[in-house]
Scaffold this motif. Structure first.
Motif, PDB file in Angstrom:
ATOM      1  N   LEU A 114       0.819  -1.215   0.000  1.00 41.25           N
ATOM      2  CA  LEU A 114       0.000   0.000   0.000  1.00 41.25           C
ATOM      3  C   LEU A 114       0.851   1.262   0.000  1.00 41.25           C
ATOM      4  N   THR A 115       2.019   1.208   0.613  1.00 40.88           N
ATOM      5  CA  THR A 115       2.929   2.352   0.597  1.00 40.88           C
ATOM      6  C   THR A 115       3.407   2.614  -0.821  1.00 40.88           C
ATOM      7  N   VAL A 116       3.820   1.575  -1.523  1.00 40.22           N
ATOM      8  CA  VAL A 116       4.252   1.739  -2.919  1.00 40.22           C
ATOM      9  C   VAL A 116       3.072   2.242  -3.757  1.00 40.22           C
ATOM     10  N   HIS A 117       1.899   1.688  -3.519  1.00 41.83           N
ATOM     11  CA  HIS A 117       0.702   2.115  -4.237  1.00 41.83           C
ATOM     12  C   HIS A 117       0.471   3.623  -4.020  1.00 41.83           C
ATOM     13  N   GLY A 118       0.594   4.059  -2.777  1.00 39.77           N
ATOM     14  CA  GLY A 118       0.428   5.474  -2.466  1.00 39.77           C
ATOM     15  C   GLY A 118       1.484   6.347  -3.120  1.00 39.77           C
ATOM     16  N   VAL A 119       2.726   5.889  -3.129  1.00 38.60           N
ATOM     17  CA  VAL A 119       3.801   6.632  -3.797  1.00 38.60           C
ATOM     18  C   VAL A 119       3.464   6.817  -5.273  1.00 38.60           C
ATOM     19  N   LEU A 120       3.028   5.756  -5.915  1.00 38.07           N
ATOM     20  CA  LEU A 120       2.698   5.854  -7.340  1.00 38.07           C
ATOM     21  C   LEU A 120       1.545   6.827  -7.575  1.00 38.07           C
ATOM     22  N   HIS A 121       0.556   6.827  -6.699  1.00 42.11           N
ATOM     23  CA  HIS A 121      -0.525   7.809  -6.830  1.00 42.11           C
ATOM     24  C   HIS A 121       0.024   9.231  -6.697  1.00 42.11           C
ATOM     25  N   LEU A 122       0.930   9.455  -5.754  1.00 44.84           N
ATOM     26  CA  LEU A 122       1.508  10.790  -5.584  1.00 44.84           C
ATOM     27  C   LEU A 122       2.257  11.237  -6.833  1.00 44.84           C
ATOM     28  N   LEU A 123       2.789  10.283  -7.569  1.00 48.90           N
ATOM     29  CA  LEU A 123       3.542  10.592  -8.782  1.00 48.90           C
ATOM     30  C   LEU A 123       2.658  10.674 -10.018  1.00 48.90           C
ATOM     31  N   GLY A 124       1.351  10.541  -9.826  1.00 43.39           N
ATOM     32  CA  GLY A 124       0.431  10.738 -10.929  1.00 43.39           C
ATOM     33  C   GLY A 124      -0.109   9.485 -11.579  1.00 43.39           C
ATOM     34  N   TYR A 125       0.228   8.338 -11.069  1.00 46.36           N
ATOM     35  CA  TYR A 125      -0.306   7.089 -11.621  1.00 46.36           C
ATOM     36  C   TYR A 125      -1.711   6.863 -11.073  1.00 46.36           C
ATOM     37  N   ASP A 126      -2.542   6.205 -11.867  1.00 49.46           N
ATOM     38  CA  ASP A 126      -3.898   5.919 -11.456  1.00 49.46           C
ATOM     39  C   ASP A 126      -4.312   4.573 -12.034  1.00 49.46           C
ATOM     40  N   HIS A 127      -5.474   4.088 -11.616  1.00 50.03           N
ATOM     41  CA  HIS A 127      -5.953   2.794 -12.102  1.00 50.03           C
ATOM     42  C   HIS A 127      -7.440   2.829 -12.418  1.00 50.03           C
ATOM     43  N   ALA A 128      -7.911   3.995 -12.858  1.00 49.37           N
ATOM     44  CA  ALA A 128      -9.329   4.134 -13.184  1.00 49.37           C
ATOM     45  C   ALA A 128      -9.691   3.411 -14.474  1.00 49.37           C
ATOM     46  N   GLU A 129      -8.777   3.387 -15.417  1.00 48.82           N
ATOM     47  CA  GLU A 129      -8.996   2.732 -16.711  1.00 48.82           C
ATOM     48  C   GLU A 129      -8.152   1.458 -16.776  1.00 48.82           C
ATOM     49  N   PRO A 130      -8.591   0.448 -17.530  1.00 44.82           N
ATOM     50  CA  PRO A 130      -7.853  -0.821 -17.592  1.00 44.82           C
ATOM     51  C   PRO A 130      -6.385  -0.661 -17.993  1.00 44.82           C
ATOM     52  N   GLU A 131      -6.093   0.205 -18.949  1.00 47.47           N
ATOM     53  CA  GLU A 131      -4.702   0.394 -19.369  1.00 47.47           C
ATOM     54  C   GLU A 131      -3.876   1.030 -18.252  1.00 47.47           C
TER      55      GLU A 131
END
Length: 189
Positions: A114-131
């Motif tokens: 979850l920490t890595v997941h949060g870091v990626l969100h802070l850097l602008g990554y998302d998972h709203a779309e399948p790609e």
């Protein structure tokens, strides 16, 4: 890189491990070593309040990321990688504990994920779309796999150094391995 952690969850967690995996992820993503990150661990009630207030979704969740406005959630492939306050990651160990049990692994492992997941969100990554999901979750898995290998290698090296030092009678600054054995003193490596 400055990473601060505040545990207000009432759950004992390996805070050093969370800082280490966050630092590893930020290094892998080539974030400036001058960047600052805050990680908070909160109760179910606090997470529920945050989730409802900021996402307008009922109930608690496992992780939330709050990027700072001046950074704007900058991915490493975005222009201008100047130092900045990245933002805050908020984790809920009680919620994550249920997920860990379902996944069949330890809470510490779930919190690192979850920490890595949060870091990626802070850097602008998302998972709203399948790609986007494939990209983010693939990157998350690679970072965690590489972190696991690096952590195991570091533990192995530490155990080997300790075994070598015992074998050679090398000790720290407190004295020889056994009194009167003439073992040489050596400052830390």
């Amino acid at each position: 890189m400055s990473i601060e952690i505040a545990n207000e969850s009432g759950v004992a967690v390996d805070e050093g491990s969370l800082i280490a995996v966050a630092r590893f992820a930020l290094d892998k993503m080539q974030v400036s070593p001058l960047a600052e990150l805050a990680i908070s661990l909160v109760t179910l009630q606090t997470m529920e309040d945050l989730h409802e207030r900021w996402m307008e979704l009922p109930g608690p969740t496992d992780v939330m990321a709050f990027p700072m406005d001046e950074l704007g959630g900058r991915r490493p492939d975005a222009p201008d990688t100047s130092p900045a306050l990245l933002g805050d990651i908020v984790l809920c160990p009680a919620f994550a504990g249920d997920q860990a049990r379902t996944a069949g692994h330890a809470l510490d492992e779930e919190l690192r994920l979850l920490t890595v997941h949060g870091v990626l969100h802070l850097l602008g990554y998302d998972h709203a779309e399948p790609e986007e999901e494939r990209e983010m979750f693939g990157l998350q898995r690679r970072i965690l796999d590489e972190y696991t290998v690096a952590a195991r290698d570091a533990q192995r090296r530490t155990r080997q150094r300790s075994a070598d030092d015992r074998l050679l009678g090398v000790v720290g600054l407190d004295g020889p391995a056994t009194p009167g054995d003439g073992a040489r003193r050596q400052r830390g490596r």
